[in-house]
Design an enzyme around this catalytic site. Structure first.
Site, mmCIF file in Angstrom:
data_model
loop_
_atom_site.group_PDB
_atom_site.id
_atom_site.type_symbol
_atom_site.label_atom_id
_atom_site.label_comp_id
_atom_site.label_asym_id
_atom_site.label_seq_id
_atom_site.Cartn_x
_atom_site.Cartn_y
_atom_site.Cartn_z
ATOM 1 N N ASN A 208 0.849 -1.183 0.000
ATOM 2 C CA ASN A 208 0.000 0.000 0.000
ATOM 3 C C ASN A 208 0.891 1.242 0.000
ATOM 4 O OD1 ASN A 208 0.636 0.733 2.830
ATOM 5 N ND2 ASN A 208 -0.468 -1.162 3.276
ATOM 6 N N ASP A 276 -4.182 -6.832 4.427
ATOM 7 C CA ASP A 276 -5.192 -7.747 4.959
ATOM 8 C C ASP A 276 -5.046 -9.153 4.387
ATOM 9 O OD1 ASP A 276 -6.437 -5.843 6.583
ATOM 10 O OD2 ASP A 276 -7.594 -5.069 4.901
ATOM 11 N N LYS A 286 9.728 -15.961 -11.162
ATOM 12 C CA LYS A 286 9.036 -14.836 -11.770
ATOM 13 C C LYS A 286 7.989 -15.342 -12.759
ATOM 14 C CE LYS A 286 9.627 -10.683 -14.565
ATOM 15 N NZ LYS A 286 10.552 -9.829 -15.329
ATOM 16 N N PRO A 303 -2.644 -12.663 9.360
ATOM 17 C CA PRO A 303 -2.946 -12.626 10.796
ATOM 18 C C PRO A 303 -3.391 -11.229 11.216
ATOM 19 C CG PRO A 303 -0.573 -12.741 10.422
ATOM 20 C CD PRO A 303 -1.229 -13.000 9.106
ATOM 21 N N ASP A 304 -4.320 -11.182 12.161
ATOM 22 C CA ASP A 304 -4.829 -9.915 12.696
ATOM 23 C C ASP A 304 -3.975 -9.551 13.915
ATOM 24 O OD1 ASP A 304 -6.262 -7.830 13.919
ATOM 25 O OD2 ASP A 304 -8.144 -8.544 13.057
ATOM 26 N N ILE A 305 -2.960 -8.732 13.685
ATOM 27 C CA ILE A 305 -1.984 -8.437 14.741
ATOM 28 C C ILE A 305 -2.636 -7.683 15.887
ATOM 29 C CG2 ILE A 305 0.217 -7.321 15.255
ATOM 30 C CD1 ILE A 305 0.939 -7.667 12.285
ATOM 31 N N PHE A 322 -4.890 1.708 14.783
ATOM 32 C CA PHE A 322 -5.128 2.757 13.792
ATOM 33 C C PHE A 322 -6.200 2.282 12.823
ATOM 34 C CE2 PHE A 322 -1.710 4.967 15.533
ATOM 35 C CZ PHE A 322 -1.508 6.177 14.873
ATOM 36 N N LYS A 336 -14.325 -0.960 14.469
ATOM 37 C CA LYS A 336 -13.016 -1.600 14.626
ATOM 38 C C LYS A 336 -12.604 -1.639 16.089
ATOM 39 C CE LYS A 336 -8.337 -1.601 12.701
ATOM 40 N NZ LYS A 336 -7.439 -1.030 11.671
ATOM 41 N N LYS A 340 -11.867 -5.317 17.533
ATOM 42 C CA LYS A 340 -10.479 -5.710 17.791
ATOM 43 C C LYS A 340 -10.171 -5.892 19.273
ATOM 44 C CE LYS A 340 -9.286 -5.219 13.402
ATOM 45 N NZ LYS A 340 -8.810 -6.303 12.534
#
Length: 396
Positions: A208, A276, A286, A303-305, A322, A336, A340
Site C-alpha cells: 500500500n 489484509d 518470476k 494474521p490480525d496483529i 489505527f 473496529k 479488535k
C-alpha cells in the site's frame, strides 16, 4: 521537570536558529538554567541581545576572550552543565564534531567536554542526504551523541524533504529523556510502522502507499519521553528514528512474530498499514506472460496483529490501533474498536484528496472509552507528540 538542571546551548548558523529562542524560553519555564553559546554564523540569524535576554545570562561566543581564558574558561563551560545541546546543529558543526576539530568556541567546548551531548540537525535536504553528512552522523552516534530530528517538510530554500530542525517541544522531550526525567522513563512501548510487502513472486508484491512517516514520528516522540521503544517496521520510505530498537520485517506474518517476541510491554501502538491478505500460491519463480493469459492468484487472510495482541495473555496495559479509512471514518473506527478489543483507535481519512497517506501531515480522531477527540490537521510529528503525551498520562 528540568528544575535544577543546567543546559549549555550552542546555537549554530542556520535559519532554524530562531527556534532556539523558543527552546530557551521553554527550558527556563521548566526551571532549567541555560547558558547560551552563539557561533559566529549563528549571530547572523539571531542577535546576542535576544539570546541573552531570554536566557537571563551573558552570551558566550569568542574563544579568545582573555578574561575567561585566563582560567581556561572553555574547559569550565563545557563541564559544569548537565547536558550540551546543539540546536541547530548545522552540517558544518556536525562535521567538526565528527572530525574532532576545535577552531572556535563551540567546537572547542564540544571536544573538551565529558558531559552528554544532544544535537538537533538542521540543513538543506541535499546536505542532509549527502554521503559525507551520513558518515558524520554515523560517527557521532557511535560516539554516543544523542540525536533528535530532523523532520520532513518545506525548506526555507524552497525545497522539500528531511532536514528541518525538530520543534522546541520535541527537543525538550529529548532533553528530558537524556537527563533521565522523561515521563515514560522505565516504560517499554512497541510501535509498528510502514506497509507490509506480501510476495506474489520473487520480484512482485502486494503493498500500500504508507510511507511509515506517522509510525516513525510516534516512535521518536515516545523515545523522546524516555520510553524504551521496540520499533517494528515494514519496508517504509522513512528510516527508523534514532534512539529506538529497530526491528525490520517484510510481511504481516513476520510483523506479528516480531511483536510477539517484543513482549512484555507497557503499551503498544500499532500504526503499521498491514496488508489484509497475502497470496497463498506465491510463485518461487518470476511469473511470465503466456498464452493462457493472466495468472490466477489465490488469496489467504493475513494474521490480525491488533486483535491477537489485544487478547493476548501478556497483553500490554494500553493497546492503540489505527483505522485508515476512505468512507464513514467514524463509524468504521468505532466498529473496529469494538471488534479488535483494543483500548484506543486513532482514525484518519486517507482518501486521495486528503494527501494524508504518504504525506507530511495528518488529521485524526482519537477514540477512547471516554469519547471521541478531534485533532486538527497538523504535521505528523505534532500528532505523534500529542499521542505520546496522552499515552504517558494513561500509564502514569
Amino acid at each position: 521537570m528540568l528544575a535544577g538542571k543546567h543546559l549549555l546551548l550552542i546555537v549554530g548558523g542556520g535559519i532554524a536558529a530562531y527556534k532556539s529562542l523558543d527552546l530557551i524560553r521553554r527550558a527556563r519555564a521548566e526551571g532549567a538554567e541555560v547558558t547560551p553559546v552563539l557561533t559566529r554564523a549563528g549571530a547572523e540569524f539571531v542577535t546576542p541581545l535576544s539570546v541573552s535576554s531570554l536566557a537571563g545570562k551573558r552570551v558566550f561566543s569568542d574563544l579568545w576572550d582573555l578574561t575567561d581564558e585566563a582560567e581556561m574558561g572553555h574547559i569550565q563551560l563545557s563541564r559544569v552543565a548537565d547536558l550540551l545541546v546543539v540546536a541547530p546543529a548545522t552540517a558544518d558543526l556536525m562535521a567538526k564534531m565528527a572530525g574532532g576539530h576545535a577552531d572556535d568556541l563551540a567546537s572547542t567546548l564540544l571536544l573538551a567536554t565529558d558531559t552528554p551531548v544532544l544535537i538537533a540537525p538542521s540543513m538543506n535536504v541535499r546536505m542532509w542526504e549527502h554521503a559525507a553528512t551520513r558518515r558524520n552522523l554515523a560517527t557521532l552516534r557511535q560516539d554516543g551523541i544523542a540525536v533528535v530530528g530532523p523532520g520532513t517538510g518545506d525548506m526555507a530554500c524552497g525545497e522539500y524533504g528531511p532536514g528541518r530542525m525538530a520543534e522546541p517541544s520535541e527537543i525538550l522531550d529529548a532533553i528530558r529523556a537524556r537527563l533521565g526525567g522523561g515521563r515514560l522513563a522505565g516504560r517499554h512501548v512497541i510501535v509498528t510502522s510502514g506497509p507490509t510487502h506480501e510476495p506474489i513472486d520473487p520480484v512482485r508484491y502486494i503493498a500500500n502507499r504508507s510511507s511509515g512517516a506517522q509510525g516513525a514520528a510516534i516512535a521518536a516522540a515516545l523515545a523522546g519521553l524516555g520510553a524504551r521503544v521496540s520499533f517494528v517496521t515494514g519496508p517504509a520510505e522513512v528510516p527508523p528514528p534514532p534512539g529506538v530498537d529497530a526491528i525490520r520485517v517484510e510481511t504481516a506474518a513476520e510483523m506479528q512474530d516480531a511483536v510477539t517476541r517484543a513482549l512484555p510491554a507497557d503499551a503498544a501502538v500499532l500504526a503499521a498499514a498491514v496488508a489484509d491478505w497475502r497470496v497463498a500460491n506465491a510463485s518461487a519463480h518470476k511469473m511470465k506472460k503466456g498464452p493462457d493469459g493472466a495468472p490466477r492468484l489465490e488469496f489467504a487472510e493475513n494474521p490480525d496483529i491488533l486483535a491477537t495482541l489485544s487478547r493476548a495473555p501478556d497483553r500490554p496495559r494500553l493497546v492503540v490501533g489505527f483505522a485508515a479509512e476512505t468512507d464513514d471514518v467514524l463509524a468504521n473506527a468505532r466498529a473496529k474498536l469494538a471488534r479488535k478489543g483494543c483500548d484506543w483507535i486513532v482514525a484518519n481519512d486517507v482518501s486521495p484528496a486528503t494527501g494524508i497517506m504518504g504525506g507530511a501531515e495528518n488529521a485524526v480522531r482519537l477514540l477512547t472509552p471516554e469519547g471521541v477527540e478531534e485533532w486538527p490537521r497538523a504535521p505528523k510529528a505534532e500528532i505523534a507528540r500529542k499521542l505520546a503525551h496522552r499515552i504517558a498520562e494513561a500509564l502514569a
